[in-house]
Motif scaffolding. Structure first.
Motif, PDB file in Angstrom:
ATOM      1  N   PRO A 167       1.076  -1.299   0.229  1.00  0.00           N
ATOM      2  CA  PRO A 167      -0.363   0.123   0.005  1.00  0.00           C
ATOM      3  C   PRO A 167       0.821   1.324  -0.250  1.00  0.00           C
ATOM      4  CG  PRO A 167      -0.107  -1.084   1.714  1.00  0.00           C
ATOM      5  CD  PRO A 167       0.284  -1.795   1.340  1.00  0.00           C
ATOM      6  N   LEU A 168       2.092   1.148   0.963  1.00  0.00           N
ATOM      7  CA  LEU A 168       3.246   2.536   0.150  1.00  0.00           C
ATOM      8  C   LEU A 168       3.803   2.836  -0.530  1.00  0.00           C
ATOM      9  CD1 LEU A 168       4.856   1.612   3.826  1.00  0.00           C
ATOM     10  CD2 LEU A 168       3.641   4.126   3.059  1.00  0.00           C
ATOM     11  N   GLN A 169       3.935   1.787  -1.271  1.00  0.00           N
ATOM     12  CA  GLN A 169       4.399   1.652  -2.697  1.00  0.00           C
ATOM     13  C   GLN A 169       3.198   2.908  -3.962  1.00  0.00           C
ATOM     14  OE1 GLN A 169       5.174  -1.588  -4.804  1.00  0.00           O
ATOM     15  NE2 GLN A 169       6.033  -0.768  -6.293  1.00  0.00           N
ATOM     16  N   ALA A 170       2.084   1.601  -3.795  1.00  0.00           N
ATOM     17  CA  ALA A 170       0.637   2.564  -4.379  1.00  0.00           C
ATOM     18  C   ALA A 170       0.307   3.721  -4.020  1.00  0.00           C
ATOM     19  CB  ALA A 170      -0.573   1.994  -3.892  1.00  0.00           C
ATOM     20  N   GLN A 171       0.363   3.969  -3.076  1.00  0.00           N
ATOM     21  CA  GLN A 171       0.092   5.497  -2.528  1.00  0.00           C
ATOM     22  C   GLN A 171       1.406   6.728  -2.985  1.00  0.00           C
ATOM     23  OE1 GLN A 171       0.346   6.037   2.315  1.00  0.00           O
ATOM     24  NE2 GLN A 171      -2.109   5.787   1.879  1.00  0.00           N
ATOM     25  N   ALA A 172       2.988   5.918  -3.019  1.00  0.00           N
ATOM     26  CA  ALA A 172       4.156   7.548  -4.147  1.00  0.00           C
ATOM     27  C   ALA A 172       3.326   7.143  -5.297  1.00  0.00           C
ATOM     28  CB  ALA A 172       4.729   6.386  -3.481  1.00  0.00           C
ATOM     29  N   LEU A 173       2.898   6.028  -5.955  1.00  0.00           N
ATOM     30  CA  LEU A 173       3.287   6.082  -7.327  1.00  0.00           C
ATOM     31  C   LEU A 173       1.932   6.963  -7.541  1.00  0.00           C
ATOM     32  CD1 LEU A 173       3.212   2.316  -8.175  1.00  0.00           C
ATOM     33  CD2 LEU A 173       4.177   4.149  -8.722  1.00  0.00           C
TER      34      LEU A 173
END
Length: 954
Positions: free
Chosen positions: A417-423
């Motif tokens: 989820p953190l990677q998703a938010q960053a993207l």
């Protein structure tokens, strides 16, 4: 390098012995680069092979870490050829994940179960040890599967030994063996063995201290330092090349090699599999001949065998990291041209991307095709990686934003989820249309819930609703899915909901999907008799699906109230649970049906909704959904009073969470407060319930906060603290605008009457009467009669108590039936009818003791003692002496399930099932499955007969 490794070798020898003897073992070797993990792994592999264990070995490669299931495919390659008898769903998941078949993207946990089943099948003929070096560079999908397998091993003849540099969060739950440097005596011994001449004692001590006993650093320094330096005649270099400087040391070695050799080494470092054919072709394209490998081999930097093997991963990273960006792009361009096999299309695309200095629309498109292929195999982490790189190479803003958005969706599905938010943060909103904004909001809502930030459950519904509005009528399917999420998330938030209201959701349902005002659209209950889908008025009529009807039911509930919504709630659940609803649609919407069927006291329908959700989740290997529905199932059985079934389901849930790698700390909030309260076991139970409430409130999870509050109500009623019960129950009912917690109304009536608040009790009974009458059925009407009796004058109460008992006897609600006996008995005692009271109180006591409701049993015993009868406490423990896991296995076996079917249902291997059944047979004194059913039924039925006899006498 193995000298002095007493603790490590002892654990590894124990692992080999367990695997050899048909048990299992799993261990993670964790330590710095060069510390000796590989040597320990090799030693263990040799020992296992010598003990008759078949060994399979792979090592992670950094440049391969983006290829979905690549490591798993390499690990299982020796076993994939022959038919293994896997269940069809597992077989399909395995083949799709490994690229051997086309099909829907499999759930990663189903791939994990397939891997466990495959290895267990292989181990039936000969135990197997899987050795995985450099696990930190294994692709995320494969690492997740290995972690799943490691957490599920029991008695399968399977060993799993992994080595990792530093910390690896993807292997949470795997036992760790730290590997540190050698102690001084053994470090000096290793250093002396590498030195050809004299080693000065002080020089040796300094080297050992500087290296921290790191075997790789000791070996390299012993061979690289001059004889004069080692003898103490010449000063040692400052600083010594150890730790982070070891890579620099290798880089200096590479720089001293001939230029063609250095270029060849760079090609080898950039080629993830060390494929000699590709390397020869790429080298030839750069004008490098086959003899260029010689100096690198002579320097012991690589070994050229069937494939190129670097002496240590630090050598590979030194070569690649030390090259210029121009040299790296040239190497990847040559490798892209050389990589020609169709099966390696993803590798070729990655080389093409690495060869780009700026944007390149063609390469970006190729990466997107590879990403689609990875996603089709369930490789969502790889898909996110490919798409993120494709976005970097995309020239125009709109295409770049679309690919970053798709990468964010893939990252979220991959559990990042953190990677998703960053993207998502990198998406240019001005280059995104309404559908793109809706997709982004859906991911943000899901990521928010997954990360568990403060107020996450309270804020997520508004994001989902905004997504539905963004999709609008032009994207009805996306809008419907977003609305279903909004409804589901709203149920999780309950009274803590922020930024929107239930009416807001209903308004969007009507605006976007075309549901008519009043909820009558398309022949809803009481309408024309034809179920038309929301939105059918503009796009042609079609039959409404279960999810469509769920939205319609929520709309009526939010705007027209409980009584008007009852037929809609029931119809929606009936259609959803029917075979007309696909498994995929069911998994996306069952949770709303769980609370809808619960709030109307429709026990058979509620049971059917939960049962199908369990079956579909197990079949799909969807462990997150399975864990959630098992939690609901525990609540359901607790509410009915079957605590033994609740225990079995809770054990299933614990196993599922263990398989997912969840920690107890993370899941402490979800510890079934109602079950704890009914049992009233433990001095700190009030604090436990308070902790659950506080944690739920912080998360914005109103549903769990309410469950914890219901637990406090039950605890207070069982202990006779009616004022506290009234306060807690009234808080729940006053904030429950939809009637979700209608089952608390009988508790509030009882607590209000007993605490002297007949005005509140009367108003609550009025609400209960409206809802129970609208619902009908023995359970709801039995509760209504019980509450009417509590408030009725003496000349009318007794027939109502008897009516309540008769109605509740026709339901599965054992706790509510026992409470009817208790309240009737208490009423009789207060009217000095002691003999009649004893019959009722004795029935209540026996039932509460059989159920395991300690608080209410104590209350019944106290009342019974007041009639002059002496009570002897009974033991409500497990009648069979089986563990919860053994009981679950034995019940399935008694029902005729095979070991393979039991294994698939409980997410264990068939060998583990056999292990548990052998223990069950010994404990119950049976020798076959044929005997198991009757003996198990007799053991479990003895105590239930006692309760039934008492109730019958009453």
């Amino acid at each position: 390098m193995l000298r002095g490794r007493v603790e490590e070798r002892a654990r590894l020898e124990g692992l080999v012995a367990s695997v050899r003897d048909g048990l299992s073992g799993v261990l993670l070797l964790q330590g710095d680069a060069g510390i000796g993990k590989t040597a320990l792994l090799e030693h263990t592999a040799e020992a296992a092979a010598g003990a008759g264990v078949q060994v399979v070995r792979i090592a992670g490669v950094e440049s391969e870490s983006g290829f979905a299931f690549a490591a798993l495919h390499r690990l299982l390659l020796p076993f994939l050829g022959a038919p293994r008898g896997l269940p069809p769903a597992q077989e399909q998941a395995m083949r799709v994940a490994c690229g051997l078949a086309d099909g829907p993207a499999p759930d990663r946990f189903l791939v994990g179960l397939a891997t466990l089943t495959l290895l267990a099948e292989v181990a039936t003929t000969r135990p197997v040890l899987c050795c995985v070096d450099d696990a930190q560079w294994i692709d995320a999908e494969s690492l997740g599967v290995l972690a799943f397998v490691g957490r599920r091993l029991h008695a399968d003849g399977i060993g799993l030994l992994l080595a990792v540099r530093g910390r690896c969060d993807g292997l949470a739950g795997i036992p760790v063996q730290p590997v540190a440097g050698l102690d001084e005596p053994h470090a000096l011994e290793l250093l002396r063995s590498t030195v050809a001449g004299t080693l000065d004692a002080r020089v040796g001590a300094r080297i050992v201290a500087a290296t921290g006993g790191n075997p790789l650093a000791l070996t390299d320094l012993g061979q690289e330092l001059t004889s004069a330096q080692l003898a103490g005649g010449v000063s040692l270099p400052e600083p010594l090349p150890v730790g982070g400087r070891l890579e620099e040391h290798y880089l200096r070695q590479v720089a001293a090699l001939p230029k063609p050799t250095g270029t060849w080494l760079l090609l080898a470092a950039a080629e993830p599999a060390g494929d000699l054919d590709y390397l020869r072709d790429a080298a030839a394209r750069l004008g490098i001949g086959p003899d260029a490998t010689g100096p690198a081999e002579a320097a012991r930097l690589v070994a050229v065998r069937a494939a190129v093997e670097f002496r240590h991963p630090l050598v590979r990273s030194a070569v690649y990291g030390g090259a210029t960006s121009v040299a790296r792009r040239q190497a990847h361009a040559a490798l892209a041209e050389a990589t020609s096999r169709p099966a390696d299309a993803d590798r070729r695309a990655w080389h093409l991307a690495a060869a780009c200095a700026g944007t390149d629309a063609d390469v970006a498109a190729e990466l997107e095709r590879v990403a689609d292929h990875a996603g089709a195999r369930g490789g969502y982490a790889a898909r996110a990686t490919y798409l993120a790189r494709a976005a970097e190479l995309t020239p125009e803003a709109s295409g770049r934003s679309e690919r970053r958005l798709a990468a964010a969706e893939a990252a979220f599905l991959a559990g990042a989820p953190l990677q998703a938010q960053a993207l998502l943060d990198s998406v240019e909103e001005s280059a995104t249309d309404d559908v793109g904004r809706g997709r982004a909001l859906v991911v943000r809502a899901g990521a928010l819930l997954t990360l568990g930030a403060e107020g996450a459950f309270a804020r997520a519904p508004a994001l989902a609703l905004r997504a539905a509005s963004a999709f609008g009528p032009d994207s009805p399917e996306r809008a419907r899915d977003a609305l279903l999420k909004a409804v589901e998330y709203t149920n999780g938030a309950e009274g803590l909901l922020l930024d929107i209201t239930h009416a807001d959701i209903a308004r969007v349902i009507r605006e976007i999907l075309g549901v008519a005002a009043g909820g009558d659209a398309g022949g809803a209950p009481g309408g024309t008799g034809t179920d038309a889908a929301p939105g059918a008025g503009t796009g042609g009529a079609r039959l409404a699906t279960g999810p469509d009807l769920l939205l319609r039911a929520f709309d009526v509930l939010a705007l027209d109230g409980y009584v008007a919504a009852v037929p809609h709630l029931r119809r929606a659940c009936e259609v959803l649970v029917s075979p007309s609803t696909s498994d995929e649609d069911y998994l996306h919407s069952y949770l709303s049906a769980v609370w809808m069927s619960m709030m109307i006291w429709d026990e058979p329908l509620h049971t059917a909704v939960i049962r199908r959700a369990v079956e579909v989740s197990r079949r799909a290997g969807a462990l997150w959904q399975l864990d959630t529905v098992l939690y609901c199932a525990v609540m359901h059985e607790t509410n009915l009073g079957d605590f033994a079934a609740a225990d079995t389901l809770m054990a299933d849930g614990n196993q599922v969470r263990a398989a997912m790698g969840a920690t107890d700390e993370v899941w402490a909030i979800y510890r079934h407060p109602e079950l704890l309260a009914w049992r009233a076991d433990g001095d700190d139970l009030t604090n436990v319930l308070d902790d659950s409430m506080r944690a739920a409130t912080w998360l914005g999870n109103g549903a769990v906060e309410s469950i914890a509050r219901i637990g406090r109500v039950i605890l207070a009623l069982g202990g006779g603290d009616y004022a506290w019960a009234r306060t807690e129950a009234h808080h729940l009912i006053a904030s429950d605008t939809r009637g979700v917690h209608s089952r608390v109304l009988p508790n509030l009536v009882e607590a209000a009457v007993r605490s002297g608040d007949r005005v509140l009790a009367t108003a609550t009974l009025r609400t209960l009467s409206e809802r129970a009458t609208a619902v009908g059925g023995s359970w709801a009407l039995g509760l209504l009669a019980r509450c009417q009796a509590v408030l009725a004058p003496d000349d009318r109460a007794e027939p109502l108590y008897r009516q309540a008992i008769a109605l509740l006897c026709a339901s599965r609600a054992r706790t509510d039936l026992a409470r009817a006996h208790l309240l009737y008995g208490e009423w009789l005692r207060r009217r000095r009818r002691r003999r009649d009271a004893r019959d009722q109180l004795r029935a209540a006591l026996v039932m509460f003791e059989e159920i395991g409701a300690a608080g209410f049993a104590a209350r019944a015993a106290q009342e019974l003692a007041a009639t002059g009868e002496t009570c002897r406490p009974r033991n409500a423990g497990t009648a069979t002496g089986l563990t919860v896991q053994e009981l679950a296995v034995s019940r399935l076996a008694a029902a005729g399930a095979t070991n393979t079917e039991i294994a698939a249902q409980l997410f264990i291997s068939a060998n583990t099932v056999d292990y548990h059944l052998r223990k069950v047979f010994r404990k119950l004194g049976v020798t076959s499955r044929r005997q198991l059913g009757p003996v198990l039924a007799a053991e479990l039925g003895r105590h239930a007969d006692d309760a039934g006899d008492a109730a019958g006498r009453a």
